[in-house]
Design an enzyme around this catalytic site. Sequence first.
Site, mmCIF file in Angstrom:
data_model
loop_
_atom_site.group_PDB
_atom_site.id
_atom_site.type_symbol
_atom_site.label_atom_id
_atom_site.label_comp_id
_atom_site.label_asym_id
_atom_site.label_seq_id
_atom_site.Cartn_x
_atom_site.Cartn_y
_atom_site.Cartn_z
ATOM 1 N N CYS A 2 0.828 -1.198 0.000
ATOM 2 C CA CYS A 2 0.000 0.000 0.000
ATOM 3 C C CYS A 2 0.867 1.254 0.000
ATOM 4 C CB CYS A 2 -0.864 0.050 1.255
ATOM 5 S SG CYS A 2 -1.796 -1.442 1.533
ATOM 6 N N GLY A 28 -0.727 0.762 -5.624
ATOM 7 C CA GLY A 28 -2.064 0.284 -5.313
ATOM 8 C C GLY A 28 -3.089 0.824 -6.271
ATOM 9 N N ASN A 102 0.425 0.389 6.375
ATOM 10 C CA ASN A 102 1.087 -0.334 5.294
ATOM 11 C C ASN A 102 1.952 -1.383 5.946
ATOM 12 O OD1 ASN A 102 2.257 -1.169 2.915
ATOM 13 N ND2 ASN A 102 3.766 0.491 2.859
ATOM 14 N N GLY A 103 1.693 -2.639 5.639
ATOM 15 C CA GLY A 103 2.476 -3.714 6.236
ATOM 16 C C GLY A 103 1.584 -4.889 6.556
ATOM 17 N N TYR A 244 11.159 -4.020 -6.876
ATOM 18 C CA TYR A 244 9.934 -3.909 -7.654
ATOM 19 C C TYR A 244 9.003 -2.772 -7.264
ATOM 20 C CZ TYR A 244 5.407 -5.145 -9.586
ATOM 21 O OH TYR A 244 4.218 -5.113 -10.239
#
Lengths: 445, 445, 445, 445
Positions: A2, A28, A102-103, A244
């Site tokens: 995210c 996202g 985020n995670g 990436y």
Amino acid sequence: MCAIVGVFDVKHASKIAYYALFAMQHRGQEATGISASDGKKIRTIKDNGLVTEVFNEEKLSFLHGDMAIGHNRYSTAGSDSVRDAQPVAASYKLGDISIVHNGNLINKHEVRSKLVEQGAIFQSSMDTENIIHLIARSQQGKLKDRIIEALHVIKGAYCLLIQSRSKMFAIRDRYGVRPLSIGKMKEGGYIVASETCALDLVDAEFVRDVRPGEMVIFQHGKEEFESIQLFEPDPHICAFEFIYFARPDSVIEGKNVYAARKKMGMKLAELAPVEADFVIPVPDSGVSAALGYAQASGIPFEMAIVRNHYVGRTFIEPTQAVRDLKVKLKLSPIHKILEGKKIVVIDDSIVRGTTSRQIVKLLKRAGAAEVHMRIAAPTIEHPCLYGIDTPSYKELISANKTVEEVREYIEADSLAFLSIEALKESIGNDMNYSLVSFDGNYFIK
Amino acid sequence: MCAIVGVFDVKHASKIAYYALFAMQHRGQEATGISASDGKKIRTIKDNGLVTEVFNEEKLSFLHGDMAIGHNRYSTAGSDSVRDAQPVAASYKLGDISIVHNGNLINKHEVRSKLVEQGAIFQSSMDTENIIHLIARSQQGKLKDRIIEALHVIKGAYCLLIQSRSKMFAIRDRYGVRPLSIGKMKEGGYIVASETCALDLVDAEFVRDVRPGEMVIFQHGKEEFESIQLFEPDPHICAFEFIYFARPDSVIEGKNVYAARKKMGMKLAELAPVEADFVIPVPDSGVSAALGYAQASGIPFEMAIVRNHYVGRTFIEPTQAVRDLKVKLKLSPIHKILEGKKIVVIDDSIVRGTTSRQIVKLLKRAGAAEVHMRIAAPTIEHPCLYGIDTPSYKELISANKTVEEVREYIEADSLAFLSIEALKESIGNDMNYSLVSFDGNYFIK
Amino acid sequence: MCAIVGVFDVKHASKIAYYALFAMQHRGQEATGISASDGKKIRTIKDNGLVTEVFNEEKLSFLHGDMAIGHNRYSTAGSDSVRDAQPVAASYKLGDISIVHNGNLINKHEVRSKLVEQGAIFQSSMDTENIIHLIARSQQGKLKDRIIEALHVIKGAYCLLIQSRSKMFAIRDRYGVRPLSIGKMKEGGYIVASETCALDLVDAEFVRDVRPGEMVIFQHGKEEFESIQLFEPDPHICAFEFIYFARPDSVIEGKNVYAARKKMGMKLAELAPVEADFVIPVPDSGVSAALGYAQASGIPFEMAIVRNHYVGRTFIEPTQAVRDLKVKLKLSPIHKILEGKKIVVIDDSIVRGTTSRQIVKLLKRAGAAEVHMRIAAPTIEHPCLYGIDTPSYKELISANKTVEEVREYIEADSLAFLSIEALKESIGNDMNYSLVSFDGNYFIK
Amino acid sequence: MCAIVGVFDVKHASKIAYYALFAMQHRGQEATGISASDGKKIRTIKDNGLVTEVFNEEKLSFLHGDMAIGHNRYSTAGSDSVRDAQPVAASYKLGDISIVHNGNLINKHEVRSKLVEQGAIFQSSMDTENIIHLIARSQQGKLKDRIIEALHVIKGAYCLLIQSRSKMFAIRDRYGVRPLSIGKMKEGGYIVASETCALDLVDAEFVRDVRPGEMVIFQHGKEEFESIQLFEPDPHICAFEFIYFARPDSVIEGKNVYAARKKMGMKLAELAPVEADFVIPVPDSGVSAALGYAQASGIPFEMAIVRNHYVGRTFIEPTQAVRDLKVKLKLSPIHKILEGKKIVVIDDSIVRGTTSRQIVKLLKRAGAAEVHMRIAAPTIEHPCLYGIDTPSYKELISANKTVEEVREYIEADSLAFLSIEALKESIGNDMNYSLVSFDGNYFIK
């Protein structure tokens, strides 16, 4: 994976959050949301869709105030509903609160079970809701102390932004798995974002990264933000951010992503040389590494695959070989360049192997005499539990096949991956990385 | 600049047209339409928006039949309404007819005046409507002869696809300004399209280009299409197709676009060398030429500008310096790569100069020490009247300023353009090109 | 004022819920939602908008299962967000749960404060969320007992439908303020709905009303539903259901709404006779009472005001006298009938007086010589706290003005209201009614 | 059956047209459009959907100018495309022109054939396009004379509004089949509309009807409009306007629609008396006549069927008995009123008989002991060719069955229609009516 963003003490906070989310949208595409506080009330809008689809001028005006937090979510299996969009906003004993995350929490099921045992209700399947419950149930008098108490319960990889009506907290786990950077707005105020490319778009000046284990507190009337080192840092920056996820123009812990990717390509050229007419990338993700491979090997670089960026929501009849068509709609090889040539094709990773197989097929049909695939990352042999949506062992081709077997499956003439050692060297040996997908070292206990 | 496609004698003709238009979507993003015939009736759907926005499974099913023509239009000034979307479908004496057109008629006002004088009504501002009127008013008994009569009235650059209930005609003006290629579908039937990338996407085999001045007729029951050479060929293939419009994987008159662009970059390196640390492209349009420049000059190639492909319909507050923001939302420089470096930046053209000026500014702000701009095309000094939507003399910066004055305006450290001669050599000296934008030679009289 | 519906042990439960909500849509037009259980999981869809706007075939298919509950909400001030749509669904210790609620809890702030004190978080401003928290926090082992515990905490007017993965509970407060009826589906299974018109639409046979203070439990494998009388009944059926909210074809506690309204009109004719040429209703709400008035008085009934049912979301420029236009767009007087005539106009209630004032103005402008307004309800002098969205004392015209002053304000030639006594007689003296809006007797302590 | 409106010499002409169309929306729900002129250019927006769905503030602002014409179309078979929406706008020799049309041309096929023979193209299937072609092809110098020439070619029932950039023409055929009224706006300027209810909504004062065979010309600088009597009047006002189409508050040729309908009901009571407990209408279309029947017969009037006005676009599964459900969703009988009673039910017409059959069924299922259907119009035995979308002879039940056979089919206990004579008396014997649907007298030759 995210993108999160927080904006503090600025005019039109939700607009700045919007633009910052827009810059990070490659992270996202499924759902997005922003909540903003005007000091009296937190308002939230969230929905399925791209940043530009969910918001417009009118909606951002509704989200008025001088602080905002936002979230942009990547498609994840099983969460096809708007109820799993963030921010998660609620009111509790001390007033309104809103959180973005985020995670991934590795003890979320235990925490949730305990909370549920105590009478908590869950209105989504997101682990973010755990955190808000822990904060609400804390007996501490201040929000700061409640958050700290909650953070001692959860385990995992997390970057959090928490907004009350008047303060904003930015928190990064002690491993620093996911990146989080602080920027200063030109006309005063701060921005905190998953990626520095967001800072650049809104003309914020990079201040520093939030440190592993640190909590940063922004409050009105204080020019400087406060910092509390909550946990002993034990840095394990996610290598996949470099491979990436991050945008090439972003900088993580002082390291530019594009430069790191180029070095991965260079190392790959050293480790897995091959005689070929051209080096070509799988666009867009393989471009930086392919440039590195070309520069190190001296083999000419060509953009022999054209990417169609309009794909979006093309409907595709399910009766056809759908996966094949999807790759074809997106990637088109240039026949005239490829005909009769020996090609090194560079991609960033192989997960299930299906896409690589189709790319090799496309290139061969376009006339390539030999297709040598080089992957600018090690073999993915383990699921990441720290925030990247990797499939299970069963679906990870490199967890089940040798490199030679994978080569056979994707029908390439040769195939090589980067070594873990070379990956670390490429990003920089001065830091420690999270490499779970490659080495299975699940360091968060 | 538009994309047109015709599909003949295949199952699900409108679906194939849809995918072909999708492949060519870079040529047009404003409006799209398809009409299909099932032998009894021609049905049409057209609307503002991208191919994927206008159509869905249900709409394509409505357009059933075994032949279809489609159109995808680029945004043009003043035509903000759906009434200027193509195909233009009508019924006339011989039945239903539908037309798509790529190009521009230079005598459209005279033709329209004459038609109007005779009592014709126009329901759009498109010159395509002229052609349908001329066909309807012809005294010839057969559609073929009516079309031929109409073609002797109109002057200009045109590729036309005309569909009756049972036949399809593909026509290219005698100068062959716009490309038009014929492909054969694997399971029988034909496709005709503005670009060969459309043929590739639908797995059609390239047969040949429609020849300048040729009319090709597809009819049921005849395996082979019929060819009539209507006009003496006088080829002037539009150089801008090679410079900018066509997709790199397309092939025009046997020449691959990507290869031609690379050669333009190489020539540019010869003609306008500069000492620099890196060559970088303005993505995506400058990538191929930048690769050529780098290979010829030996200066390393870097992708130091990241393009955000989600821009689409981002709302932008009009109070801000909007144009600036638009470029910023789309293009992000990589600071770490650029800092303190001498850069050659390659773009495909300079029209008004405003975008180039912003790009130089972005690069300098990102830390570039010197920015040398190299344009892989000659100076645009004349409006193209043959189908490219160039602005008037007043707005064309190179029609009003010397190269040095342009350099000053865009604030580059140096600036150079390709020569016309070098452009021709890059594409191939075996052919004649339309170069009006560069040399003002308006060859269509 | 809301509509709720529950459907148990039937095929396509969400479709039946959809049609039932559709029948009751006059009760609510702002937001709608349905949750359904297939025995394993509860799925929910809810959004702003009409029933037909929120749902389609695809969404109802997603909500598969053999039981469903649904909700349709009337516009209420300040709740312009989808987060206040029902059902409220959550997971808690015993699994998935979903609740819909019609009514109003008078101790919601106390309950919420206590819950928040204990660490509960609230993701909406609905009192429904209180109930789900109370259930989740109960220490009882079974859902039934948890619900009972929760019901002993809340006070107010409520009809509740609660769905677990395999059971459905229908509950009505001991006063029975809001109606709730049970029907039996022809092919087996049950429906519970706010109004009997929903039963009629889906061809269910009326079984009986849920009794004040009763909890009805539906579970698989048991043909008959279980009944538990939780609280001593103390019936106070809301008189406004008869006056305004319910549909004329509905039956509440055995009394048909249309018949009751006609009797109100008849009583009104007795109590407040006037010499007039015609009796006319304000459509649609005044029609039944006007018919009663006409029949009792012998004065001819005319439909001299035409209602435009397309109004919906007509945009209206805010610069104009908006309220005036709104009434005008909706109600059009027939000039030819009204000219020079003495009119009795019947409406169901006067709240703020603004609408009545405009209606009198419309009728006078259309030529009416005299306009005698008769209201088929007593003066509204107190806010209803039991589920009807009445404004505060300050805005209630009859709380601040005498009947004569109201008459002056609305510019009618005469004005009369029904007495409370006559209202009770009209509906039936065999029952006890909630009359708080009229007599200020807030009987729920 | 359509609604047309023209607005001349007023501020915000398109907004006034919008509100006028809104008032007349019962005449058409499928497609709507407005074109406006600002003296320089005519702009048009049209689309499928309700008035409020097609337009918003922004679109009406785009249609700026001081004159506008608009159109609202009823659903007609086979025209499911936006290409058959009006206005039809075009440019021709004298500039921009736009036309709206209510009615039907009986020689449209001959006219179209001739035009097509001469080389005209048709981009829609609307006969309106014929008229624009005739105007464009006329050799006359002035638009007025061109229109006159065109009107001498076409035959049929028509009300036309024609707009050039600076003038507006209102025309009614010599039979005056369709109504067209002129109003004067309070702040100056004119409105012309199909129905006087549109005049009332926009506060225009009724001036007079456009006369059969008259052309009215509005031009700037002239306070008064010009009138030209083009054709000898031969009035045949459509009786169906009084029976069904017009709104009760409208006035046609000085006769109020509501009053006419009541008289039809009264006549029906005389002609077809029956002993019954109640008279009930099929809402909303039968209400006025039912009131008349009740007043004349002395039988009490009841609103025993409730109409649900939210039906709109309810999706209905096609597997069920769809037609049945459609009536059920719309009309709900009040069981308590109907049980065991003898009912006279009044409707405005019987076309195919299917709806009447379902209504009888609904009433019987609701408990009615006897259902006597009375139709406030004669039997429809012929298709109307003058603008009402009646089905062919094959589908018209009264063209194929006797009254007794129809009664049997709809399963009523008795059935009676109004006589043609009584119909004429009800509206007024001082005028001549178009009665083709009843007597087959196709008076337009």
